[in-house]
Design a protein around this motif. Sequence first.
Motif, mmCIF file in Angstrom:
data_model
loop_
_atom_site.group_PDB
_atom_site.id
_atom_site.type_symbol
_atom_site.label_atom_id
_atom_site.label_comp_id
_atom_site.label_asym_id
_atom_site.label_seq_id
_atom_site.Cartn_x
_atom_site.Cartn_y
_atom_site.Cartn_z
ATOM 1 N N ASP A 162 0.966 -1.265 0.056
ATOM 2 C CA ASP A 162 0.141 0.032 -0.004
ATOM 3 C C ASP A 162 0.914 1.325 0.168
ATOM 4 O O ASP A 162 1.661 1.368 0.992
ATOM 5 N N ILE A 163 0.723 2.322 -1.037
ATOM 6 C CA ILE A 163 1.439 3.228 -1.065
ATOM 7 C C ILE A 163 1.061 4.219 -0.151
ATOM 8 O O ILE A 163 2.040 5.356 0.203
ATOM 9 N N THR A 164 0.048 4.173 0.688
ATOM 10 C CA THR A 164 -0.525 5.313 1.409
ATOM 11 C C THR A 164 0.408 5.620 2.652
ATOM 12 O O THR A 164 0.707 6.950 3.097
ATOM 13 N N PRO A 165 1.088 4.706 3.258
ATOM 14 C CA PRO A 165 2.038 5.180 4.361
ATOM 15 C C PRO A 165 3.137 6.014 4.020
ATOM 16 O O PRO A 165 3.571 6.953 4.493
ATOM 17 N N LEU A 166 3.754 5.534 2.654
ATOM 18 C CA LEU A 166 4.757 6.223 2.332
ATOM 19 C C LEU A 166 4.372 7.730 1.808
ATOM 20 O O LEU A 166 5.083 8.599 1.920
ATOM 21 N N ARG A 167 3.169 7.767 1.167
ATOM 22 C CA ARG A 167 2.665 9.015 0.637
ATOM 23 C C ARG A 167 2.714 10.062 2.072
ATOM 24 O O ARG A 167 2.793 11.302 1.831
ATOM 25 N N ARG A 168 1.986 9.513 2.996
ATOM 26 C CA ARG A 168 1.587 10.104 4.197
ATOM 27 C C ARG A 168 2.980 10.562 4.922
ATOM 28 O O ARG A 168 3.015 11.862 5.313
ATOM 29 N N SER A 169 3.993 9.930 4.588
ATOM 30 C CA SER A 169 5.238 10.350 5.308
ATOM 31 C C SER A 169 5.931 11.567 4.564
ATOM 32 O O SER A 169 6.802 12.253 5.422
ATOM 33 N N GLY A 170 5.635 11.583 3.248
ATOM 34 C CA GLY A 170 6.429 13.018 2.700
ATOM 35 C C GLY A 170 7.661 12.500 2.196
ATOM 36 O O GLY A 170 8.459 13.339 1.922
ATOM 37 N N ARG A 186 1.464 -3.615 -7.390
ATOM 38 C CA ARG A 186 2.373 -3.142 -6.369
ATOM 39 C C ARG A 186 3.436 -2.151 -7.037
ATOM 40 O O ARG A 186 3.850 -2.537 -8.112
ATOM 41 N N PRO A 187 3.638 -0.952 -6.307
ATOM 42 C CA PRO A 187 4.769 -0.085 -6.991
ATOM 43 C C PRO A 187 5.995 -0.745 -6.815
ATOM 44 O O PRO A 187 6.285 -1.176 -5.518
ATOM 45 N N VAL A 188 7.027 -0.714 -7.618
ATOM 46 C CA VAL A 188 8.291 -1.069 -7.461
ATOM 47 C C VAL A 188 9.192 0.250 -7.116
ATOM 48 O O VAL A 188 8.993 1.302 -7.945
ATOM 49 N N LEU A 189 9.986 0.240 -6.246
ATOM 50 C CA LEU A 189 10.686 1.579 -5.611
ATOM 51 C C LEU A 189 11.949 1.339 -5.437
ATOM 52 O O LEU A 189 12.406 0.117 -5.346
ATOM 53 N N MET A 190 12.820 2.390 -5.473
ATOM 54 C CA MET A 190 14.233 2.262 -5.171
ATOM 55 C C MET A 190 14.858 3.107 -4.490
ATOM 56 O O MET A 190 14.137 4.391 -4.391
ATOM 57 N N CYS A 191 15.851 2.986 -3.648
ATOM 58 C CA CYS A 191 16.390 4.005 -2.953
ATOM 59 C C CYS A 191 17.548 4.758 -3.698
ATOM 60 O O CYS A 191 18.828 3.770 -3.989
ATOM 61 N N VAL A 192 17.708 5.639 -4.509
ATOM 62 C CA VAL A 192 18.513 6.159 -5.409
ATOM 63 C C VAL A 192 19.077 7.465 -4.576
ATOM 64 O O VAL A 192 18.533 8.398 -4.695
ATOM 65 N N ASP A 193 20.509 7.621 -4.654
ATOM 66 C CA ASP A 193 21.021 8.842 -4.100
ATOM 67 C C ASP A 193 20.585 9.438 -2.639
ATOM 68 O O ASP A 193 20.352 10.509 -2.653
ATOM 69 N N GLY A 194 19.999 8.391 -1.921
ATOM 70 C CA GLY A 194 19.451 8.563 -0.712
ATOM 71 C C GLY A 194 17.873 9.199 -0.850
ATOM 72 O O GLY A 194 17.324 9.160 0.299
#
Length: 277
Positions: A162-170, A186-194
């Motif tokens: 669920d993308i909602t918690p990340l969206r809420r976190s800013g 489901r969204p696929v996400l990456m941590c890129v340059d922090g």
Amino acid sequence: MIAIVTDSSAHLYRAEAERLGVTIVPMSYSLPGQPAFNESYMDDNGDFERVISQNIGLLRTSQATFSAFMSVFNDLVDSGAQVLCLTISSRLSGTYGNARMSAKETDPENIAVVDSLTTSGGLYLMILEARRMANQGMGLHEIARELRSLRSRVRTTFTVDDITPLRRSGRLGSVRMSISTILNIRPVLMCVDGCIVSRGVVRGRHEQYKTLINSLPATKCRCVVEGFMAETHMAELKLRIEVAGHEVLLRPIGPVLGTHLGMGSLGVSWIDTPDAQ
């Protein structure tokens, strides 16, 4: 002696922290009108999964504080240690800024603070590298320079139910806000340059596993499979990655990141070889 300090988003267990010579500075999470819970070692966090699952959308998180870093740094320097501090990405938390200011106030010659530009499994892998370098006799500031170079090769790919918690976190970077998880997408996400950025979507568990495995390098590597309230899926992903020939470390996510990622989040972290960039 070089002591290592990190924040609780590295998700260390007490015994391994003692073995690696690592001191944890806690981040925290709280419910409105109630005292904050300090995130600690993974085996000292109590029944946090129940607290989070029963209070979705109500919890708030806080960075590791200036005063907490000051206390840890002073104790370690007074004991005769030099201190290497590795923190969660400065683009995800103010923790790095607090650590850096605390080091300047304490003993900047004997404390080196490194912004990992990652967190969780990626941060854990960097801690292992830091301890390896220290055991080989490298100096404090030499290790810090090596880690600042290494961080550009740390990779994390993950999915959330669920993308909602990340969206809420800013804390979302270039992620389409229209992404949802309806129809088992489901969204696929990456941590890129922090930062957290989008890399598309997947449908169904099989495609989720396949995408996470395919994000790994072709050459064999040591990687971390991580997740929050996703034990069955973590175990299945671990088995599939091992079949592909990689070494896998299985590590659950703690309460602070779990609050932002939500139940069912699943990911993999690794360090690319220098020629893989």
